[in-house]
Design an enzyme around this catalytic site. Structure first.
Site, PDB file in Angstrom:
ATOM      1  CB  SER A   1      40.601  37.742  42.393  1.00 20.40           C
ATOM      2  OG  SER A   1      39.830  38.099  41.276  1.00 20.40           O
TER       3      SER A   1
ATOM      4  CG  HIS B   1      34.563  38.006  39.116  1.00 16.07           C
ATOM      5  ND1 HIS B   1      33.945  38.939  39.713  1.00 16.07           N
ATOM      6  CD2 HIS B   1      35.920  38.434  39.395  1.00 16.07           C
ATOM      7  CE1 HIS B   1      34.686  39.764  40.471  1.00 16.07           C
ATOM      8  NE2 HIS B   1      35.989  39.471  40.129  1.00 16.07           N
TER       9      HIS B   1
ATOM     10  CB  VAL C   1      36.469  38.727  49.641  1.00 18.70           C
ATOM     11  CG1 VAL C   1      34.926  38.644  49.350  1.00 18.70           C
ATOM     12  CG2 VAL C   1      37.089  37.277  49.393  1.00 18.70           C
TER      13      VAL C   1
ATOM     14  N   GLY D   1      52.138  47.990  39.167  1.00 18.06           N
ATOM     15  CA  GLY D   1      53.132  47.040  38.884  1.00 18.06           C
ATOM     16  C   GLY D   1      53.087  45.440  39.482  1.00 18.06           C
TER      17      GLY D   1
ATOM     18  NE  ARG E   1      53.822  35.786  39.111  1.00 21.24           N
ATOM     19  CZ  ARG E   1      53.102  34.537  38.543  1.00 21.24           C
ATOM     20  NH1 ARG E   1      51.865  34.643  38.632  1.00 21.24           N
ATOM     21  NH2 ARG E   1      53.966  33.775  38.036  1.00 21.24           N
TER      22      ARG E   1
END
EC number: 1.3.3.3
Length: 299
Positions: free
Chosen positions: A92, A106, A109, A257, A259
């Site tokens: 991303s 932006h 994939v 959860g 990062r």
């Protein structure tokens, strides 16, 4: 090599190639790499370029993460997968240029796989790319969509129209009644034929640089002043609003959860909001509104 590893290897190579191309286009700054591990399973490598000659911030992350329970954002539209173990990998990126005449962009994939009792119960590809100009030019928007259309052609006559429409619908700020930009391609839940779907993901990933870098080269030396910079910062606020309110990838990352530093690297380094701002009628700033509605750019 199994299917997941094939996708993973492609994505790490794609990240490397895009980083090299962006560094060449910028000509000054280089990406710093942050390798990270996820306690629940997996990890990734986040790369950030800051304060370059062209890019104020360019972030591109690769992740390969797994878990024992799907978060609500992933299982909401696939309730049959609730409770399944999962693994996902993806690349991303979001690039925020200095010059307001260069659009923000932006691209994402990704590949997702869910298992139950050791058996794969679902697997699919998703992704796309989109363009967010502040001072749009028809030739830039048309170039962007021509590249998108061309890469879709091997996959059927309806592919470009369908995934362009999906992009227009997905990147829409309902509370502002406007699109985030001029669109591009968006797809999700593509999992009928691995080889064909993987080929399409590669076409989208490989096509991104062909779509974006020529626009950067065309606009990077355009003169601008405080007025254009202030408008750019104001419009970046809409980018933040979309990512924090609507974006499924952001919600998935935070709910699983993930990062936070890597998930939120898409946010611009500088942004502003202004209550009740209305551009001067007939101005270049007012003209942007004409581009923030779905339309046929190649007709």
């Amino acid at each position: 090599m199994n299917e997941f590893d094939r996708v993973r290897d492609y994505l790490t190579d794609l990240q490397d190639r895009i980083c090299a191309a962006v560094e060449a286009a910028d000509g000054k700054a280089r990406f710093a790499e942050d390798l990270w591990k996820r306690e629940e399973g997996g990890g990734g490598r986040t790369r950030i370029l800051r304060d370059g000659a062209v890019f104020e911030q360019a972030g591109i992350g690769f992740s390969d993460v797994s878990g024992t329970r799907l978060p609500p954002s992933a299982s909401a539209h696939r309730p049959e997968l609730a409770g399944a173990t999962w693994r996902a990998c993806g690349v991303s990126l979001v690039f925020h240029p200095h010059n307001p005449y260069i659009p923000t962009t932006h691209m994402n994939v990704r590949y997702f796989r869910a298992e139950r009792d050791g058996e794969v119960v679902a697997a699919w590809f998703g992704g796309g790319f989109d363009l967010t100009p502040f001072y749009p030019f028809d030739e830039d928007v048309q170039h962007w969509h021509r590249v998108a259309q061309a890469l879709c052609e091997p996959f059927g006559q309806e592919r470009y129209a369908a995934h362009k429409r999906w992009c227009d619908e997905y990147f829409f700020l309902r509370h502002r009644n406007e699109t985030r930009g001029v669109g591009g391609l968006f797809f999700d839940d593509l999992g009928q034929d691995f080889e064909r779907d993987f080929a399409y993901q590669r076409a989208v990933g490989d096509g991104f640089l062909d779509a974006y870098i020529p626009i950067v080269q065309r606009r990077k030396d355009t003169p601008y002043g405080e007025r254009e910079r202030e408008f750019q910062l104001y419009r970046r606020g809409r980018y933040v609003e979309f990512n924090l309110v609507y974006d499924r990838g952001t919600l998935f990352g935070l709910q699983s959860g993930g990062r936070a530093e890597s998930i939120l690297m898409s946010l611009p380094p500088r942004v502003r909001w202004e209550y009740g701002f209305t551009p001067e009628p007939g101005s270049a700033e007012a003209r942007l509104a004409d581009y923030l509605i779905p339309r046929d750019w190649l007709g």
